[in-house]
Design an enzyme around this catalytic site. Sequence first.
Site, PDB file in Angstrom:
ATOM      1  N   ASP A 116      30.123   2.318   4.976  1.00 14.20           N
ATOM      2  CA  ASP A 116      29.208   2.087   3.721  1.00 14.20           C
ATOM      3  C   ASP A 116      27.955   2.291   3.819  1.00 14.20           C
ATOM      4  O   ASP A 116      26.919   2.339   3.004  1.00 14.20           O
ATOM      5  CB  ASP A 116      29.642   0.810   3.159  1.00 14.20           C
ATOM      6  N   CYS A 117      27.191   2.131   5.413  1.00 15.33           N
ATOM      7  CA  CYS A 117      25.736   1.858   5.541  1.00 15.33           C
ATOM      8  C   CYS A 117      25.272   3.400   6.049  1.00 15.33           C
ATOM      9  O   CYS A 117      24.153   3.217   6.400  1.00 15.33           O
ATOM     10  CB  CYS A 117      25.979   0.895   6.655  1.00 15.33           C
TER      11      CYS A 117
END
Length: 776
Positions: A478-479
């Site tokens: 997600d990052c």
Amino acid sequence: MDYGGFSKDSREFIINRFDTPTPWINYLCNGKYAALISQTGGGYSFFEDPRYQRITRYRYNNVPLDRPGRYVYLRDAASGEYWSAGWQPVCKTPDAWECRHGLGYTSISSAYDKIQSAVTYFVPLDDNLEVWFIELTNTSEKKRSITVTPYAEFALFDASEEFMFHPNLHYFSTAEYDSRDKAIYYSFYNKRKGYFQRNFSKAYFSITNSPVSGYDCEREAFIGKCRSEKNPEGMKTGKHKNSAVIGGNVIGCLSTYLELEPGEEKRVIVVLGVDAYENKLTPDKILRKFSDEEHIAYEFDRVKKYWEEYTSKLSVDTPDPLVNANINIWNQYQSRTTFDWSRYASLMYNTGTGRGIGFRDTSQDTIGVVHTIAPQVKDRIKLLARNMYEDGHAYHLFFPTVGTGDPKKYSDDHLWIIPAVYSYICETGDYSILDEKVPYIEGSGGTIYDHMVRAIDYTLANVGPHGFPRMFYADWNDCLNDIDKKGKGESVWVAMFFCYVAKQMAELAGEIEKPKDAKNFTEIYDDMKKKVNDIAWDGEWYIRAFTDEGNPIGSKSCEEGKIHINTQSWAVLSGVAGRERGLKCMDAVKKFLDTDLGIRICWPSYSSNPDDVGSLINYPPGIKENGAIFCHANTWAIIAEAMLGRPDQAFDYYHKLLPTVASKKVGIDRYKVEPYVYCQFLFGPDHPQFGRGSHSWLTGTSAWMFRAFTDWILGVRATLDGLIIDPRIPSSWDGFKAKRHYRGVTYDINVRRASKTETKIEVNGSPWQANKPLSR
Ligand code: GLC
């Protein structure tokens, strides 16, 4: 182990100190009604949906962290002294104390001033409520008069409104005591049209089996001025105000007064629940049913039996008791919890308001439960498919109770439905799922197969300059969310994952006699595989991504984040890497990423300020996606090593992350989180608190660890062709036994080591060949 350990049969985790480093919790739920409870009774309840149908209050990030909760005050009438049966919130040091988290129940027992108490909390299988079963024994020599005062704080039913609009909205709350039902009823005005309609009308709190001597519905009336739950005025004086609420803060708080002869034991039943529209009985009838101790015992027994049955579909007997406890009980229990609540509701990591059901998360969670609740998995897959767009991409998160979702585009979400369906079919042989018709978000319909094909098409239609899938907002990580800000960034990991699912599609299409599709998917697979090998091989490992400007992420040419784990493990899982590259890139994992406590997600962690990587740089080095030991990603390295035929390495990666093993090695005061379930990550070696755990319970680690061990290390694996046994066990083991229920048959599997590399397999007493499918 400090702070506690497993019971003899491993079905309970017994905590022997109330002051655990973080709240150590349990999830009590029947799939609809859920109660999160810490070792001292902290935590909250909700019905079906932790955001929109919250029942009791939780003050997120409070000090201490698990306030408020399900409290039981005890008060001695003669001395006026009062304390808590579960230690919190009065926090007087007990003479004895113990909490047992079991499957579907938590029991907290303690002794104070010669009064012994045990409170068992559970959620019955078919009723939308929770029971607090309180047992009190007078162990002193004299007669005692004890007031028992259970306490819970009700929430605004929409928990996200608590954060933003509590000052006005709590005036919508009303509560009153009904003496006939011995219950406080709490309801919330939302009479205007257009409001979200909850699936229940009111909540209630009752002492069902003993006369109520006083009550309070209003929090301030019971707590008093300048006081807290620790020292409420109602407990100091021993008197209630018998308050109602017409707009205010609502609690459920009732007292019953018990006379106990020396040695005498008495029991009090508390019921907290909701009047759900689906309930067959009205609350008064439900409360009557739950006022009978025999009925309580019957319901409690059903819960225990349910979990025994649940965990009986797959059990193992290996030389390692910690592995057995994990696989047979806690890993299965945790996987079910993640299946039920995705990454939605916890005490410290998920507020229960923001995240909803994650498309990728829930798709993965299905693989951890499909061996035991396949019909529910089928329903869940249909729910997932309903949250896909006509063009094939999916909501990142969705809120099924209200029907909304987060439309942000990720590069991988939609593809995850394919492994979910594939594993469902491997388990059940039920190809009819592919023909199920499910609508898209826009309203038109299509079969599940159609949804899967569109998922593939969507990725194919959205590739970047190298021909790899666009990263969009992010991928599994997600990052990594600054890679594709200009529409050109690409994910090499998604390219590999795409290969993995394209291969599954080719196999499925072959099985349902769609040879054209099968050929097409195989070509897609070959084509992407070639691209990855031509472009993304970095010499010793695979590159992770390419930014908008075409710069590699996860390459030896990078200053930071030179190597990322996922493009190594998935190169093997997807078959993209041939044997030579597979061994090489997994050797690089061992060399650059492995630590004593597990494999870090990338190395070196980012400490500069690049603007083309993503929000992982906001985490200090060693935390979460920035160089932590991300347990979820470790699972794929275990599978990759097993696939490469290096069972000792696979087992080493598996074993060191067992919660019992890791917590011991790190030391529990540093590890902090529950040693009976997996957490999402451990702080990495670049952080001074190397080994500290975080985000326990709701993590994709659970389902994948289970599969990594059962399917790949033991090799007892469901395939489209049937169940196969293809063991890759560590060289220190002589063998193992397993019981596996599969497509209506229970197999007793006995694997013995024959030589260094060979095993002998017996199924139900007869010799069996490795890799030969059972019961197609
Ligand atoms: C969290 C998310 C999951 C994501 C992972 C890596 O576990 O729930 O969806 O893949 O972090 O960023």
